[in-house]
Enzyme design. Sequence first.
Site, mmCIF file in Angstrom:
data_model
loop_
_atom_site.group_PDB
_atom_site.id
_atom_site.type_symbol
_atom_site.label_atom_id
_atom_site.label_comp_id
_atom_site.label_asym_id
_atom_site.label_seq_id
_atom_site.Cartn_x
_atom_site.Cartn_y
_atom_site.Cartn_z
ATOM 1 N N ASP A 1 -2.779 6.585 -1.181
ATOM 2 C CA ASP A 1 -2.383 7.747 -0.844
ATOM 3 C C ASP A 1 -1.175 7.451 0.167
ATOM 4 O O ASP A 1 -0.915 6.461 0.752
ATOM 5 C CB ASP A 1 -3.455 8.851 -0.109
ATOM 6 C CG ASP A 1 -4.088 8.319 1.059
ATOM 7 O OD1 ASP A 1 -3.718 7.091 1.498
ATOM 8 O OD2 ASP A 1 -4.575 9.202 1.611
ATOM 9 N N TYR B 1 1.301 7.314 3.659
ATOM 10 C CA TYR B 1 1.434 7.044 4.956
ATOM 11 C C TYR B 1 0.981 8.521 5.465
ATOM 12 O O TYR B 1 1.878 9.568 5.129
ATOM 13 C CB TYR B 1 2.442 6.401 5.505
ATOM 14 C CG TYR B 1 2.722 5.102 4.929
ATOM 15 C CD1 TYR B 1 1.785 3.979 5.224
ATOM 16 C CD2 TYR B 1 3.687 4.594 4.273
ATOM 17 C CE1 TYR B 1 1.806 2.652 4.857
ATOM 18 C CE2 TYR B 1 3.932 3.365 3.733
ATOM 19 C CZ TYR B 1 3.137 2.353 4.221
ATOM 20 O OH TYR B 1 3.090 1.123 3.847
ATOM 21 N N PHE C 1 3.743 2.295 -0.252
ATOM 22 C CA PHE C 1 3.944 1.111 0.496
ATOM 23 C C PHE C 1 5.285 1.339 1.371
ATOM 24 O O PHE C 1 5.746 0.381 2.188
ATOM 25 C CB PHE C 1 3.778 -0.099 -0.198
ATOM 26 C CG PHE C 1 2.477 -0.379 -0.986
ATOM 27 C CD1 PHE C 1 1.385 -0.876 0.176
ATOM 28 C CD2 PHE C 1 1.964 -0.305 -2.203
ATOM 29 C CE1 PHE C 1 0.160 -1.063 -0.363
ATOM 30 C CE2 PHE C 1 0.994 -0.560 -2.408
ATOM 31 C CZ PHE C 1 -0.239 -1.082 -1.782
ATOM 32 N N HIS D 1 -5.668 -6.555 -1.209
ATOM 33 C CA HIS D 1 -4.961 -5.510 -0.570
ATOM 34 C C HIS D 1 -4.073 -6.218 0.632
ATOM 35 O O HIS D 1 -4.530 -6.865 1.094
ATOM 36 C CB HIS D 1 -5.379 -4.215 0.000
ATOM 37 C CG HIS D 1 -4.556 -3.015 0.445
ATOM 38 N ND1 HIS D 1 -3.813 -3.075 1.411
ATOM 39 C CD2 HIS D 1 -4.434 -1.909 -0.608
ATOM 40 C CE1 HIS D 1 -3.151 -1.826 1.394
ATOM 41 N NE2 HIS D 1 -3.526 -1.155 0.429
#
Length: 236
Positions: free
Chosen positions: A65, A67, A78, A187
């Site tokens: 989701d 920031y 990202f 991740h």
Amino acid sequence: MLPPIPASWKPILGPLTREPWYRELSAFVDAERAEHEVYPPRDETFAALALTPPDDVRVLILGQDPYHGPGQAHGLAFSVRPDAPIPPSLRNIHRELQADLGAPKPRDGSLVPWAERGVLLLNAVLTVRAGEPNSHRDRGWERFTDAVIAAAGARERRVVFVLWGAYAQRKAALVDASRHAVLQSPHPSPLSAKRGFLGSRPFSRANAALREAGEPEVDWRLPAADAPAPRKRHAR
């Protein structure tokens, strides 16, 4: 109401907007925006789709989701705005980009150049309440973005799906791995980057998968830190 679906995606996603669950999602996001700060701004909700039309998708990088800090999210997984501090996960992505391809250190945290070159930077959930990660999950966004993933997977030409972390890797079931390439690794967050993200070489592996299928490679380079910043235009 949620903003209109970008024109290039409307034939694929437009029918979803007539579904009851989508109307409920839209009402939920409206209510959240009325009472709280919500990121990204309304007009950037579908920025990833606007910048990467369906026929241009060569790579799909899936985030969770947006920031949730002020001035960061602008609709691309990202990525942050050029004037925002670079978050730790993105810093590790930059670090791996340099190690993998020998690319120069990026000037800022914007990944817009990737989006413009066919890299769909898709979050599974497209909005979030300020300061509260995952606050908009299980409200309908996943159903919408699953349709985006399925549409990318329906392409005849190879698409590379980059799935970082357990959450993204659950979406692998939506992809026909006999036709497309699925790259999975931990991740890039500081908690897991050293356990396999760093050294995973996702960028060269994505290009190898595209090249193998006769598709053009992605130019992963970003504006370099030592390059001059673009000149601001002054209104006359």
